[in-house]
Design a protein around this motif. Structure first.
Motif, PDB file in Angstrom:
ATOM      1  N   ARG A   1     -74.067  21.442  -7.221  1.00 19.36           N
ATOM      2  CA  ARG A   1     -74.472  21.665  -8.532  1.00 19.36           C
ATOM      3  C   ARG A   1     -73.293  21.037  -9.367  1.00 19.36           C
ATOM      4  O   ARG A   1     -73.695  20.546 -10.204  1.00 19.36           O
ATOM      5  N   ALA A   2     -72.176  21.117  -8.877  1.00 19.81           N
ATOM      6  CA  ALA A   2     -71.064  20.574  -9.607  1.00 19.81           C
ATOM      7  C   ALA A   2     -71.323  19.048  -9.660  1.00 19.81           C
ATOM      8  O   ALA A   2     -71.104  18.090 -10.575  1.00 19.81           O
ATOM      9  N   TYR A   3     -71.695  18.470  -8.512  1.00 18.81           N
ATOM     10  CA  TYR A   3     -71.494  16.855  -8.549  1.00 18.81           C
ATOM     11  C   TYR A   3     -72.949  16.572  -9.277  1.00 18.81           C
ATOM     12  O   TYR A   3     -72.889  15.469  -9.802  1.00 18.81           O
ATOM     13  N   ALA A   4     -74.173  17.187  -9.059  1.00 18.78           N
ATOM     14  CA  ALA A   4     -75.257  17.237  -9.968  1.00 18.78           C
ATOM     15  C   ALA A   4     -75.010  17.075 -11.481  1.00 18.78           C
ATOM     16  O   ALA A   4     -75.360  16.425 -12.301  1.00 18.78           O
ATOM     17  N   THR A   5     -74.031  17.844 -11.915  1.00 15.46           N
ATOM     18  CA  THR A   5     -73.634  18.217 -13.256  1.00 15.46           C
ATOM     19  C   THR A   5     -72.961  16.967 -13.643  1.00 15.46           C
ATOM     20  O   THR A   5     -73.271  16.423 -14.854  1.00 15.46           O
ATOM     21  N   GLU A   6     -71.845  16.562 -12.804  1.00 17.89           N
ATOM     22  CA  GLU A   6     -71.111  15.437 -13.069  1.00 17.89           C
ATOM     23  C   GLU A   6     -71.974  14.485 -13.286  1.00 17.89           C
ATOM     24  O   GLU A   6     -71.734  13.432 -14.193  1.00 17.89           O
TER      25      GLU A   6
ATOM     26  N   THR B   1     -87.084  25.240 -11.669  1.00 13.08           N
ATOM     27  CA  THR B   1     -87.206  25.478 -13.140  1.00 13.08           C
ATOM     28  C   THR B   1     -88.166  26.956 -13.639  1.00 13.08           C
ATOM     29  O   THR B   1     -88.549  27.024 -14.851  1.00 13.08           O
TER      30      THR B   1
ATOM     31  N   GLU C   1     -75.103  13.965 -14.121  1.00 11.58           N
ATOM     32  CA  GLU C   1     -75.804  14.272 -15.492  1.00 11.58           C
ATOM     33  C   GLU C   1     -75.005  13.879 -16.456  1.00 11.58           C
ATOM     34  O   GLU C   1     -75.349  13.147 -17.541  1.00 11.58           O
ATOM     35  N   ASP C   2     -74.015  14.343 -16.453  1.00  6.12           N
ATOM     36  CA  ASP C   2     -72.901  13.892 -17.574  1.00  6.12           C
ATOM     37  C   ASP C   2     -72.497  12.624 -17.883  1.00  6.12           C
ATOM     38  O   ASP C   2     -72.471  12.003 -18.874  1.00  6.12           O
TER      39      ASP C   2
ATOM     40  N   ARG D   1     -75.506  10.683 -19.384  1.00  6.16           N
ATOM     41  CA  ARG D   1     -75.606  10.856 -20.697  1.00  6.16           C
ATOM     42  C   ARG D   1     -74.433  10.294 -21.337  1.00  6.16           C
ATOM     43  O   ARG D   1     -74.787   9.306 -22.373  1.00  6.16           O
TER      44      ARG D   1
ATOM     45  N   ARG E   1     -72.607  25.440  -4.577  1.00  2.00           N
ATOM     46  CA  ARG E   1     -71.651  25.203  -5.738  1.00  2.00           C
ATOM     47  C   ARG E   1     -71.212  23.720  -5.883  1.00  2.00           C
ATOM     48  O   ARG E   1     -71.310  23.185  -6.873  1.00  2.00           O
TER      49      ARG E   1
END
Length: 431
Positions: free
Chosen positions: A194-199, A49, A201-202, A205, A191
């Motif tokens: 990161r895509a898995y973490a983004t998914e 961060t 998080e989505d 949400r 990569r």
């Protein structure tokens, strides 16, 4: 003379009273590992961060330091560092400051500087630190075409450079090419992660939004249910009290006992209404200590006989209660709905129908309970729109997976017909 006592034999390791050292050490070891891992995890979180320019600048400085070790500690008989060689070495590290903003351009710049440094031979790089970092960033952040182009370019470039290097050993091919492939694979893994973490998080949400929507929908349904219950209770109680209050003054002189009975009926109806209101409002408050408020049981189909008797005694309306078929278990909300439907239908009869009699019919079948309330009053007024009571009846029936109809009866008057599915048919009725 007595022989000396023997010392007690050592307890077996498997004896039930003896603690097992291995089992005691494992939790302590795990606790120690957890304490050691916490600072590292906290440091990684702060690093992720932090300001990206500061992190990448520190990484570029680290790469430059690693690449400078062969200059600071040169091999015996090795080539000496020249100013141009130092500049080329720095050129393989400085562009890493922009590795996350422009990964492909950074990789191109580092590739060009690494190639020039290898050709210059003053001194040639032993390990391509900057190139490996740049290739990792390209694999993690760039598009598919750029990633493949850069991987292919590095594999060809490393092979050609080693092939033209004087005195190159065979193991250098494997070492350098394996380093390129590993850097690229780690970038692809980053990569994907990161895509898995983004998914995730989505998805979290979306689930949070759906949970908030479900909560708001449940609150709206609960408010609607409470409003229907309060309307039914108050309308029924007030209607009965109005009828008794209007009859009281008429007979207060001619029949004092009947007038006294009317006032008693008003008091009884008011107390019953207050009891039912407390029952409904009990779901909105809690006792001290977090325990749910004690609530009285909700009215059920079995209480319809008392309801009919009370309305008949309070208003003088002749009301019959008929039942056919074998009673079956209903869901709790359907039990309450059946009671409230009859209560609201009788209230409408007392207030609007100007009827002298009414009939409440309960038709039990295997699939459902059909409740019919019919009066001999004036029937529906042409052009009139149903009030809150009929709307509440339809809402109650729909909430239980049933249906409701209201209109003129077959012999005149007004009729309300509500079908409530039984417990076994409830899921199919709700769809």
């Amino acid at each position: 003379m007595q022989s000396p006592a023997r010392p007690p034999a050592p307890a077996s390791a498997s004896a039930p009273g003896r603690p097992r050292t291995g089992r005691l050490r494992r939790p302590r070891l795990r606790a120690a590992q957890s304490r050691l891992a916490r600072p590292w995890a906290s440091a990684v979180a702060r690093w992720r961060t932090a300001n990206p320019y500061a992190v990448d600048s520190a990484l570029a400085a680290l790469v430059l330091f690693a690449a400078s070790l062969q200059w600071v500690f040169p091999d015996e008989g090795g080539e000496r560092l020249t100013p141009l060689g130092w500049l080329l070495g720095a050129a393989t590290a400085v562009p890493l400051v922009w590795r996350r903003r422009a990964p492909f351009a950074t990789a191109v710049a580092v590739s060009a500087a690494t190639t020039a440094q290898g050709i210059h031979h003053a001194p040639p790089p032993d390990v391509m630190y900057g190139g490996l970092v740049a290739l990792h960033a390209t694999a993690a952040l760039s598009g598919p075409a750029q990633r493949r182009f850069m991987l292919l370019g590095w594999l060809i470039g490393v092979s050609v450079t080693i092939d033209h290097k004087e005195g190159a050993d065979p193991y250098e091919y494997a070492f350098q090419l394996l380093g390129v492939v590993c850097a690229y694979a780690l970038g692809v893994l980053a990569r994907v992660q990161r895509a898995y973490a983004t998914e995730l998080e989505d998805r979290a949400r979306r689930l949070e939004r759906e949970r908030a929507a479900d909560t708001e929908r449940a609150r709206a349904q609960e408010r609607s249910r409470i409003a229907r219950d309060m309307h039914d209770i108050l309308a029924h109680a007030v209607s009965l009290m109005v009828v008794q209050a209007e009859a009281g003054p008429v007979v207060v002189r001619s029949d004092p006992a009947r007038a006294e009975a009317a006032f008693d009926a008003i008091a009884t109806t008011g107390r019953d209404a207050m009891t039912q209101l407390r029952r409904i409002l009990g779901v909105l408050k809690e006792e001290e200590g977090g325990a749910s408020a004690r609530r009285l049981p909700q009215p059920q189909v079995s209480a319809l006989a008392e309801l009919v008797r009370q309305v008949a005694a309070s208003t003088g309306l002749r009301i019959g209660l008929r039942a056919s078929g074998e009673p079956r278990p209903l869901p709790p909300d359907a039990e309450v709905a059946a009671y409230r439907v009859v209560q609201e239908a009788l209230t409408n009869t007392v207030k609007h129908a100007y009827a002298s009699s009414a009939v409440v019919e309960l038709d039990w079948t295997k699939e459902a309970l059909t409740v019919t309330v019919t009066d001999d009053g004036r029937g529906p007024v042409p052009g009139a729109v149903g009030g809150h009571g009929l709307v509440g009846i339809r809402e109650r029936a729909a909430a239980c997976g049933g249906t409701a109809e209201a209109g003129r009866g077959p012999d005149g008057g007004f009729r309300v017909v509500v079908r409530l599915p039984a417990a076994v048919d409830r899921r199919a009725a709700l769809g």
